[in-house]
Design a protein around this motif. Structure first.
Motif, mmCIF file in Angstrom:
data_model
loop_
_atom_site.group_PDB
_atom_site.id
_atom_site.type_symbol
_atom_site.label_atom_id
_atom_site.label_comp_id
_atom_site.label_asym_id
_atom_site.label_seq_id
_atom_site.Cartn_x
_atom_site.Cartn_y
_atom_site.Cartn_z
ATOM 1 N N LEU A 89 7.374 -122.438 84.764
ATOM 2 C CA LEU A 89 6.217 -121.533 84.845
ATOM 3 C C LEU A 89 6.428 -120.572 86.005
ATOM 4 O O LEU A 89 6.449 -120.984 87.163
ATOM 5 C CB LEU A 89 4.926 -122.330 85.090
ATOM 6 N N ASN A 116 -2.769 -124.590 91.190
ATOM 7 C CA ASN A 116 -2.547 -124.676 92.629
ATOM 8 C C ASN A 116 -1.517 -123.675 93.149
ATOM 9 O O ASN A 116 -1.553 -123.316 94.326
ATOM 10 C CB ASN A 116 -2.099 -126.120 92.931
ATOM 11 N N ALA A 117 -0.597 -123.217 92.299
ATOM 12 C CA ALA A 117 0.500 -122.355 92.790
ATOM 13 C C ALA A 117 -0.079 -121.136 93.498
ATOM 14 O O ALA A 117 -1.064 -120.550 93.041
ATOM 15 C CB ALA A 117 1.394 -121.929 91.627
ATOM 16 N N GLY A 118 0.530 -120.765 94.603
ATOM 17 C CA GLY A 118 0.059 -119.597 95.323
ATOM 18 C C GLY A 118 1.049 -119.202 96.389
ATOM 19 O O GLY A 118 1.993 -119.943 96.697
ATOM 20 N N TYR A 206 -3.957 -111.806 101.385
ATOM 21 C CA TYR A 206 -4.006 -113.208 100.936
ATOM 22 C C TYR A 206 -5.468 -113.683 100.882
ATOM 23 O O TYR A 206 -5.903 -114.276 99.894
ATOM 24 C CB TYR A 206 -3.179 -114.109 101.870
ATOM 25 N N ASN A 235 -10.987 -126.058 98.741
ATOM 26 C CA ASN A 235 -10.280 -125.632 99.941
ATOM 27 C C ASN A 235 -9.540 -126.853 100.498
ATOM 28 O O ASN A 235 -10.194 -127.815 100.920
ATOM 29 C CB ASN A 235 -11.292 -125.117 100.974
ATOM 30 N N PRO A 236 -8.198 -126.840 100.499
ATOM 31 C CA PRO A 236 -7.479 -128.040 100.946
ATOM 32 C C PRO A 236 -7.333 -128.139 102.459
ATOM 33 O O PRO A 236 -6.749 -129.100 102.958
ATOM 34 C CB PRO A 236 -6.095 -127.865 100.298
ATOM 35 N N GLU A 242 5.381 -125.379 102.954
ATOM 36 C CA GLU A 242 6.256 -124.199 103.064
ATOM 37 C C GLU A 242 5.451 -122.902 103.029
ATOM 38 O O GLU A 242 6.000 -121.801 103.043
ATOM 39 C CB GLU A 242 7.270 -124.218 101.919
ATOM 40 N N HIS A 244 3.516 -121.306 105.054
ATOM 41 C CA HIS A 244 3.431 -120.361 106.185
ATOM 42 C C HIS A 244 4.805 -119.847 106.599
ATOM 43 O O HIS A 244 4.991 -119.378 107.714
ATOM 44 C CB HIS A 244 2.710 -121.039 107.363
#
Ligand SMILES: NC(=O)c1ccc[n+]([C@@H]2O[C@H](COP(=O)([O-])OP(=O)(O)OC[C@H]3O[C@@H](n4cnc5c(N)ncnc54)[C@H](OP(=O)(O)O)[C@@H]3O)[C@@H](O)[C@H]2O)c1
Length: 333
Positions: A89, A116-118, A206, A235-236, A242, A244
């Motif tokens: 994906l 979740n991907a971002g 962002y 909000n986690p 990785e 940052h």
């Protein structure tokens, strides 16, 4: 809440809140879950934690299959009974997302979807899919997947007799987003944000992309029956991952303030498995919390509707009005 208050509250919770896994009796026995961005970071840890709750099948949605296979091996070692599949994906590619969603229609069930991907960049870049990269990956692609995967989630609810679950990884940084790019009454929002002139170097874009996640999800939830599907956002917290890598300031401060990805994943898993009352809601620190004043304001409501309309029109254009999934799915109530 002002930016300063938001920032102080972030520090307060990072230092005082202790993320915990949901109680052990909360299970996902026999269920199927998809987690996007699950080769590393929060997605990987959340996928692992979900597998440990008794999933029958876990689909790791990753853009690099070889990285996904490494993640699969690690999760399998601890959860040998869970059938783990790695599906490609790429949220920078409309074709990849359409192919992914098409494949997902053939699943016999899909109980849990964790979108979740971002990504975060401090400089302007344009996605190969055509839009400013945060707008593409974090907003448009998440929105598209949230639509294209509605059908298997709903089908599953009809089989299980309980609502399926969709959780979108949000961020409290949405609360400090500069909203001028989405509140101009005349300019279309997405073309405005795609224009490099609108991009201020730094974390602003962002934050705005995460605000778009919140606005989109709140509007989507209005169109979906919570008896079939509970959709929420989580909000986690500020986590070491990785994420940052292109933001040395956040990476350095995170060493003192950041939670581990495992801790952050406790919040995502909590949002995906618990809180049946959280349809359309934002969770933080493992409870439903209020969204920002902007989101609740009249101006925010207008922005939410405009984002919905513009995004839907754009996505219909991209995948085609006659896309078999869009055509065949009873998209909305
Ligand atoms: N870490 C934090 O402090 C924090 C705080 C609040 C919210 N969040 C949110 O949490 C989510 C996960 O972040 P993380 O901390 O786990 O970051 P991460 O370690 O950088 O993981 C991000 C994941 O997203 C995937 N991804 C990025 N671009 C993609 C694309 N174009 N197509 C498909 N997958 C893509 C990455 O794949 P690759 O490995 O191939 O790049 C990776 O699997 C993000 O939505 C982020 O906004 C993070």
């Amino acid at each position: 809440m002002s930016s300063t208050l938001t920032f102080l509250s972030v520090i307060w919770y990072q230092l005082t809140f202790n993320p915990k896994p949901p109680p052990p009796e909360i299970k996902a026995e026999g269920e199927t879950a998809i987690v996007t961005g699950s080769n590393v970071g929060l997605g990987f840890e959340a996928a692992k934690q979900l597998a440990s709750r008794g999933l029958a099948r876990l689909i790791l949605a990753v853009r690099d299959i070889s990285k996904g296979e490494v993640a699969k091996a690690a999760i399998s070692r601890e959860n040998p009974k869970c059938q783990i599949e790695v599906w490609q994906l790429d949220q920078d590619s409309w074709d990849s997302m359409s192919a992914f969603a098409r494949k997902a229609q053939s699943l016999d069930r899909l109980d849990i979807l964790l979108l979740n991907a971002g990504m975060k960049r401090l400089e302007y870049t344009r996605s190969p899919a055509g839009h400013e990269t945060h707008i593409q990956v974090n907003h448009l692609s998440t929105a598209l997947l949230s639509l294209l995967l509605l059908a298997p989630l709903r089908k599953t609810a009809a089989i299980t007799g309980k609502p399926s679950r969709m959780t979108i990884t949000a961020s409290i940084l949405a609360f400090i987003a500069a909203v001028d790019g989405i509140t101009h009454p005349k300019a279309e929002i997405i073309p405005t944000l795609d224009d490099p002139v609108s991009f201020k170097p730094g974390v602003d874009r962002y934050c705005l992309s995460k605000l778009l996640n919140i606005l989109w999800t709140r509007e989507l939830a209005k169109h979906v029956d919570a008896k079939e599907l509970v959709i929420n956002m989580c909000n986690p917290g500020w986590c070491m991952s990785e994420f940052h890598r292109e933001d040395p300031g956040a990476a350095a401060a995170g060493k003192y303030l950041g939670w581990s990805s495992e801790q952050g994943a406790h919040l995502l898993v909590d949002a995906a498995l618990q809180h049946p009352e959280s349809h359309g809601e934002y969770l933080s620190e493992q409870r439903v919390r209020s969204v920002s004043g902007f989101v609740l304001s009249a101006q925010g409501q207008v922005a939410q509707k405009r984002i919905w309309d513009e995004t839907l029109a754009l996505l219909r254009e991209v995948v085609g009005q006659d896309h078999p999934i869009i055509r065949s799915d009873r998209l909305f109530l």
